[in-house]
Write a protein that holds these residues in place. Sequence first.
Motif, PDB file in Angstrom:
ATOM      1  N   LEU A 117     -42.060 -36.648 -25.897  1.00  0.00           N
ATOM      2  CA  LEU A 117     -43.495 -36.935 -26.028  1.00  0.00           C
ATOM      3  C   LEU A 117     -44.345 -35.848 -25.386  1.00  0.00           C
ATOM      4  CD1 LEU A 117     -43.496 -40.781 -25.343  1.00  0.00           C
ATOM      5  CD2 LEU A 117     -43.953 -39.646 -27.522  1.00  0.00           C
ATOM      6  N   ILE A 118     -43.894 -35.317 -24.243  1.00  0.00           N
ATOM      7  CA  ILE A 118     -44.612 -34.235 -23.578  1.00  0.00           C
ATOM      8  C   ILE A 118     -44.625 -32.978 -24.453  1.00  0.00           C
ATOM      9  CG2 ILE A 118     -44.437 -32.587 -21.656  1.00  0.00           C
ATOM     10  CD1 ILE A 118     -43.615 -35.016 -19.901  1.00  0.00           C
ATOM     11  N   SER A 129     -47.816 -31.229 -26.077  1.00  0.00           N
ATOM     12  CA  SER A 129     -48.076 -29.808 -25.813  1.00  0.00           C
ATOM     13  C   SER A 129     -48.303 -29.055 -27.121  1.00  0.00           C
ATOM     14  CB  SER A 129     -46.891 -29.187 -25.056  1.00  0.00           C
ATOM     15  OG  SER A 129     -46.725 -29.788 -23.793  1.00  0.00           O
ATOM     16  N   GLY A 130     -47.487 -29.373 -28.143  1.00  0.00           N
ATOM     17  CA  GLY A 130     -47.666 -28.743 -29.443  1.00  0.00           C
ATOM     18  C   GLY A 130     -49.014 -29.058 -30.053  1.00  0.00           C
ATOM     19  N   GLU A 131     -49.529 -30.256 -29.751  1.00  0.00           N
ATOM     20  CA  GLU A 131     -50.846 -30.653 -30.261  1.00  0.00           C
ATOM     21  C   GLU A 131     -51.983 -30.166 -29.364  1.00  0.00           C
ATOM     22  OE1 GLU A 131     -50.308 -34.851 -30.406  1.00  0.00           O
ATOM     23  OE2 GLU A 131     -49.245 -34.821 -32.317  1.00  0.00           O
ATOM     24  N   GLY A 132     -51.637 -29.575 -28.204  1.00  0.00           N
ATOM     25  CA  GLY A 132     -52.659 -29.029 -27.299  1.00  0.00           C
ATOM     26  C   GLY A 132     -53.360 -30.064 -26.443  1.00  0.00           C
ATOM     27  N   ASP A 133     -52.768 -31.242 -26.251  1.00  0.00           N
ATOM     28  CA  ASP A 133     -53.407 -32.321 -25.487  1.00  0.00           C
ATOM     29  C   ASP A 133     -52.875 -32.314 -24.045  1.00  0.00           C
ATOM     30  OD1 ASP A 133     -54.508 -34.638 -24.490  1.00  0.00           O
ATOM     31  OD2 ASP A 133     -54.083 -35.839 -26.268  1.00  0.00           O
ATOM     32  N   LYS A 134     -53.520 -31.506 -23.168  1.00  0.00           N
ATOM     33  CA  LYS A 134     -53.030 -31.331 -21.799  1.00  0.00           C
ATOM     34  C   LYS A 134     -53.191 -32.596 -20.956  1.00  0.00           C
ATOM     35  CE  LYS A 134     -53.790 -26.338 -21.628  1.00  0.00           C
ATOM     36  NZ  LYS A 134     -54.470 -25.211 -20.922  1.00  0.00           N
ATOM     37  N   GLN A 135     -54.246 -33.347 -21.199  1.00  0.00           N
ATOM     38  CA  GLN A 135     -54.474 -34.575 -20.424  1.00  0.00           C
ATOM     39  C   GLN A 135     -53.366 -35.590 -20.682  1.00  0.00           C
ATOM     40  OE1 GLN A 135     -58.304 -36.351 -21.073  1.00  0.00           O
ATOM     41  NE2 GLN A 135     -57.934 -38.057 -19.671  1.00  0.00           N
ATOM     42  N   ARG A 136     -52.947 -35.724 -21.945  1.00  0.00           N
ATOM     43  CA  ARG A 136     -51.876 -36.670 -22.269  1.00  0.00           C
ATOM     44  C   ARG A 136     -50.549 -36.188 -21.693  1.00  0.00           C
ATOM     45  NH1 ARG A 136     -49.184 -37.773 -27.462  1.00  0.00           N
ATOM     46  NH2 ARG A 136     -50.577 -36.238 -28.402  1.00  0.00           N
ATOM     47  N   VAL A 137     -50.339 -34.876 -21.675  1.00  0.00           N
ATOM     48  CA  VAL A 137     -49.113 -34.317 -21.092  1.00  0.00           C
ATOM     49  C   VAL A 137     -48.972 -34.755 -19.637  1.00  0.00           C
ATOM     50  CG1 VAL A 137     -48.030 -32.163 -20.296  1.00  0.00           C
ATOM     51  CG2 VAL A 137     -48.910 -32.333 -22.628  1.00  0.00           C
TER      52      VAL A 137
END
Length: 445
Positions: A71-72, A76-84
């Motif tokens: 999931l991380i 990361s591939g989607e560029g969502d740093k907050q979710r990471v």
Amino acid sequence: MLSKNITQQFWRYSIPSVVAMIVSGIYLIVDGIFIGQVLGAEGLAAINLAWPIIFLVTGLGLMVGVGAGALISIASGEGDKQRVQSLFNHALLLMVLMALIFSAILALLGANPITWQGASGNIQQLAESYLGILGNGALVVLFSCALPILIRNDNSPNFATILMVIGALANIGLDYLFIVKWNWELAGAAYATLGAQAIVMLLALAYFGSRYSNLRFQFSGFRLNTRYLANISNLGLSSFFTTVYTAFITLIHNYLFLRYGSITETGAYAIVLYLSVIYYFIAEGFANGMQPLISYNYGAKRYDNVLKVMALGFSIILGTGVAAVLLMNGFSEFSVGVFNNDDPALLDATVSGIRLHLWAMPLDGLVFTGAVVFQSINRASRATFISLGNMAIQLPFMLVLPFLFRVNGIWLVMPLSTVLLSLLVAWWLVKLVQQFKAELALKQA
């Protein structure tokens, strides 16, 4: 991951992962060598009785590590740093909760998991001592399994490998000290394993607190999201069930060998597992190396890269499986002798087990890697079905074959059921490849 040649990326992630797994396999084998040479068939049988329960806490660690790691990587591939970052925080919380629950359940069960397998006398006492020590250290076991996976997915595969090498060397040294020098028997093996895993856990935690990590211990703005806990668990469930499958199969085989055979056959089964561990760890290493690349490129919709990684990974895993079967059959007496302290009955039983039990290993690698591929693209239900199907298919064979062919029938249970499941997994993988090719054709149109 998108800017570099995907083949180079494959080797960059796979080689450290494979090296780490081989090292882990070697220190498990060294464990078996010390136990076999010092305690003989009785010690080998005893540790095999304890391992099914230890596999469960290992499986919980893999579940969190693989589920959160995939999931991380997708985030990361989607560029969502907050979710990471939030996924990382939830992964740490989940590890603590699961370790506490496991230790509590094991304390309630006591010696029952050993006696359920038909053990008695000295091998029961040896197994109980091993299980009690590692059961009390469940938090350490779980963290040492999950954190290196998260480090690998944090774009630091080399450091994850170094951690595994350090743990392996520590385990070998402590095995020699506790088993050979101090004669602590199986308790020594348990303390050696736990000590090595504690070193891995502490170094991994230090990494996440350092400037080299993209993932941080940031709990100031942490908000519990049960959906994240569920997503991590759900996606990693296949890894847990793969380990549950190993625990379940080992437990049932122990029971059947003690019922239809003797301590000698149970000890022989332990040696066969030790010998097969290198191939399984190589396959797992390549599969683990594939996972972050497949997840990231899938999240970025680079299906061409996903197909290349799959082609490389499966060709290597199947090829090394064939080579492993040929080597183990060609040098069976020599390899068994490493674990055997001049016991001809143990030698004969183990050589027979190698020939009957391990011929379908390459297909086992196909099944395992297929589950990892479906995990990597967030298709948790299919990955879980593969892992559960592995157990379900074997049950009828376990009921019939030992009754008809006694000990030889027990050895044949796993390879025959693996052949059946591999046909289904291969068909699913072919359909997945066709889907990715269709997506590519639409993008290029």
